[in-house]
Design a protein around this motif. Structure first.
Motif, PDB file in Angstrom:
ATOM      1  N   THR A 168       1.006  -0.597   0.353  1.00 39.61           N
ATOM      2  CA  THR A 168      -0.158   0.280  -0.686  1.00 39.61           C
ATOM      3  C   THR A 168       1.039   1.477  -0.324  1.00 39.61           C
ATOM      4  O   THR A 168       0.457   2.171  -0.025  1.00 39.61           O
ATOM      5  CB  THR A 168      -0.694   0.064   1.294  1.00 39.61           C
ATOM      6  OG1 THR A 168      -0.231   0.215   2.901  1.00 39.61           O
ATOM      7  CG2 THR A 168      -2.232  -1.138   1.187  1.00 39.61           C
ATOM      8  N   ASN A 191       4.481  -0.701   3.820  1.00 40.50           N
ATOM      9  CA  ASN A 191       3.391  -0.954   4.088  1.00 40.50           C
ATOM     10  C   ASN A 191       2.975   0.053   5.665  1.00 40.50           C
ATOM     11  O   ASN A 191       2.320  -0.572   6.536  1.00 40.50           O
ATOM     12  CB  ASN A 191       2.349  -2.049   4.314  1.00 40.50           C
ATOM     13  CG  ASN A 191       2.639  -3.288   3.240  1.00 40.50           C
ATOM     14  OD1 ASN A 191       1.785  -3.096   2.535  1.00 40.50           O
ATOM     15  ND2 ASN A 191       3.154  -4.333   3.444  1.00 40.50           N
ATOM     16  N   ASP A 198       1.130   3.096   7.587  1.00 38.46           N
ATOM     17  CA  ASP A 198       0.199   4.159   7.766  1.00 38.46           C
ATOM     18  C   ASP A 198       0.515   5.629   7.826  1.00 38.46           C
ATOM     19  O   ASP A 198      -0.186   6.377   7.525  1.00 38.46           O
ATOM     20  CB  ASP A 198      -0.678   3.500   8.484  1.00 38.46           C
ATOM     21  CG  ASP A 198      -0.649   2.295   8.241  1.00 38.46           C
ATOM     22  OD1 ASP A 198      -1.269   1.970   7.187  1.00 38.46           O
ATOM     23  OD2 ASP A 198      -1.249   0.870   8.195  1.00 38.46           O
ATOM     24  N   GLN A 199       1.439   5.119   9.144  1.00 36.11           N
ATOM     25  CA  GLN A 199       1.821   7.153   9.745  1.00 36.11           C
ATOM     26  C   GLN A 199       3.394   6.533  10.456  1.00 36.11           C
ATOM     27  O   GLN A 199       3.597   5.661  10.289  1.00 36.11           O
ATOM     28  CB  GLN A 199       0.554   7.401  10.887  1.00 36.11           C
ATOM     29  CG  GLN A 199       0.878   6.408  11.319  1.00 36.11           C
ATOM     30  CD  GLN A 199      -0.541   6.445  12.766  1.00 36.11           C
ATOM     31  OE1 GLN A 199      -1.075   7.062  12.615  1.00 36.11           O
ATOM     32  NE2 GLN A 199      -1.045   5.703  14.108  1.00 36.11           N
ATOM     33  N   GLY A 242      -4.372  -0.659  15.066  1.00 41.19           N
ATOM     34  CA  GLY A 242      -4.275  -1.108  13.994  1.00 41.19           C
ATOM     35  C   GLY A 242      -4.096  -0.640  13.405  1.00 41.19           C
ATOM     36  O   GLY A 242      -4.061  -1.034  11.711  1.00 41.19           O
ATOM     37  N   LYS A 243      -3.041   0.337  13.269  1.00 39.38           N
ATOM     38  CA  LYS A 243      -1.638   0.327  11.731  1.00 39.38           C
ATOM     39  C   LYS A 243      -0.529  -0.033  12.097  1.00 39.38           C
ATOM     40  O   LYS A 243       0.134  -0.218  12.803  1.00 39.38           O
ATOM     41  CB  LYS A 243      -1.590   1.801  12.144  1.00 39.38           C
ATOM     42  CG  LYS A 243      -3.022   2.553  12.116  1.00 39.38           C
ATOM     43  CD  LYS A 243      -3.506   4.278  12.056  1.00 39.38           C
ATOM     44  CE  LYS A 243      -5.219   5.021  10.916  1.00 39.38           C
ATOM     45  NZ  LYS A 243      -5.031   6.111  11.369  1.00 39.38           N
ATOM     46  N   THR A 244       0.376   0.229  10.938  1.00 38.40           N
ATOM     47  CA  THR A 244       1.672  -0.021  11.093  1.00 38.40           C
ATOM     48  C   THR A 244       2.131   1.630  11.474  1.00 38.40           C
ATOM     49  O   THR A 244       2.521   2.246  10.462  1.00 38.40           O
ATOM     50  CB  THR A 244       1.852  -0.856  10.351  1.00 38.40           C
ATOM     51  OG1 THR A 244       1.750  -2.121  10.057  1.00 38.40           O
ATOM     52  CG2 THR A 244       3.566  -1.051  10.180  1.00 38.40           C
ATOM     53  N   THR A 245       3.147   1.819  12.402  1.00 35.63           N
ATOM     54  CA  THR A 245       3.594   3.262  12.621  1.00 35.63           C
ATOM     55  C   THR A 245       5.076   3.070  12.877  1.00 35.63           C
ATOM     56  O   THR A 245       5.548   2.731  13.576  1.00 35.63           O
ATOM     57  CB  THR A 245       2.741   3.727  13.751  1.00 35.63           C
ATOM     58  OG1 THR A 245       1.533   3.576  13.346  1.00 35.63           O
ATOM     59  CG2 THR A 245       3.541   5.482  14.376  1.00 35.63           C
ATOM     60  N   HIS A 291      -2.750  -6.757  14.779  1.00 36.89           N
ATOM     61  CA  HIS A 291      -2.915  -5.795  13.408  1.00 36.89           C
ATOM     62  C   HIS A 291      -2.088  -4.139  14.026  1.00 36.89           C
ATOM     63  O   HIS A 291      -2.479  -3.230  12.827  1.00 36.89           O
ATOM     64  CB  HIS A 291      -4.135  -5.417  12.596  1.00 36.89           C
ATOM     65  CG  HIS A 291      -4.352  -6.982  12.162  1.00 36.89           C
ATOM     66  ND1 HIS A 291      -3.707  -7.707  11.559  1.00 36.89           N
ATOM     67  CD2 HIS A 291      -5.821  -7.446  12.368  1.00 36.89           C
ATOM     68  CE1 HIS A 291      -5.085  -8.249  10.756  1.00 36.89           C
ATOM     69  NE2 HIS A 291      -5.239  -8.681  11.944  1.00 36.89           N
ATOM     70  N   THR A 292      -1.330  -4.365  15.014  1.00 28.21           N
ATOM     71  CA  THR A 292      -0.656  -3.278  15.643  1.00 28.21           C
ATOM     72  C   THR A 292       0.828  -3.637  15.298  1.00 28.21           C
ATOM     73  O   THR A 292       1.226  -4.020  16.522  1.00 28.21           O
ATOM     74  CB  THR A 292      -0.991  -2.924  16.673  1.00 28.21           C
ATOM     75  OG1 THR A 292      -3.083  -2.661  16.635  1.00 28.21           O
ATOM     76  CG2 THR A 292      -1.058  -1.328  17.085  1.00 28.21           C
TER      77      THR A 292
END
Length: 294
Positions: free
Chosen positions: A65, A75, A77-78, A158-161, A211-212
């Protein structure tokens, strides 16, 4: 079996499979042939070779993504960028460089100012005002007092940071507090590697929940602005965007041109003077690089 690459060292990829644990995998030759390099953060399919020893082959990389260049990761997310309010005082030039890098790579950034228990004269409020005015989410926390950690946890859910920041700002303390209640299996990686000295030099993912993931990166003390033309830089200062198209000249770079809407906003106090100074400094840096190139 599907999982996520949480670390990659010397041709080995460590894949976290939900409910099963971490598998040490080699990438199949097809990836080399197709010039596709597995990255930390990749969602992958593995073929288990030895269940007892948790060994396998990496057979498929699912579409990404997003892909970061610095650090090399997929991937994401932030970004959570951590600086201290004091001890050390925040290097805002360095913070602005990091924010430009994230804007350039289209990764949303959240700014976290740690050590708010040490602040004097409303320093945290002043910093919050500056960066919220640019459109960033800003947190003031204290790892020492364990204040604001719940807020960070909500943002990460729920994110990959990717977590980044210079040394000495409490990045490790915050990361440790976030994973306090989680049963980590990263010890398996250390046991298999047998050499802990590599752990801080490479980006790695830490699972802190379903998923975190947190991507811990080595501390940085300098960053260069690059990979762009000087005329592109203005796109990566979000506070300039409301004024784009309102300048007298098309393609205005907001430096010396008359009738510049950004400079008018600066005079009215709608654009922060420190941020604008960073912009001019980075612009000149890119201009010098251009000169050397030709």
């Amino acid at each position: 079996m599907q999982g996520k690459i949480i670390k990659g060292i010397a041709g080995f990829y460590y894949v976290d499979v939900a409910e099963s644990g971490i598998y040490e995998c080699r990438a199949r030759g097809i990836f080399r042939k197709e010039k596709q390099k597995p990255l930390v953060g990749d969602n992958v399919e593995i073929q288990v070779l030895d269940e007892k020893e948790r060994e396998g082959n990496l057979v498929k990389i699912f579409p990404r993504t997003s892909q970061l260049i610095r650090p090399a990761a997929a991937n994401v997310d932030q970004a959570l960028v951590i600086f201290a309010v004091r001890q050390p005082d925040p290097n805002l030039d360095l913070l602005d460089r990091f924010l430009v890098a994230m804007e350039q790579q289209r990764v949303p950034a959240v700014i976290c100012f740690n050590k708010s228990d040490l602040e004097e004269e409303g320093q945290a409020k002043r910093l919050r005002r500056i960066y919220e005015g640019c459109g960033y989410r800003v947190l003031a926390v204290s790892a020492k007092e364990e204040q604001g950690i719940g807020q960070i946890r909500e943002i990460l859910e729920g994110k990959t940071t990717v977590v980044a920041g210079p040394s000495g700002v409490g990045k490790s303390s915050i990361t440790n507090l976030l994973q306090q209640e989680v049963s980590m299996e990263t010890g398996e990686i250390s046991r298999k590697l047998g050499r802990g000295k590599h752990t801080t030099r490479h980006a790695q993912l830490i699972r802190i929940g379903s998923h975190t993931y947190l991507m811990d990166t080595p501390g940085f003390s300098s960053l260069t602005v690059g990979g762009m033309e000087k005329e592109e830089l203005r796109q990566y200062f979000p506070e300039f965007l409301p004024y784009e198209g309102s300048c007298r000249f098309q393609g205005c770079v907001h430096i010396h041109e008359p009738g510049c809407a950004v400079k008018a906003a600066l005079e009215d106090g709608k654009v922060d003077a420190g941020r604008y100074a960073s912009y001019v400094s980075f612009f000149e840096e890119l201009k010098e690089k251009e000169k050397r190139r030709y």
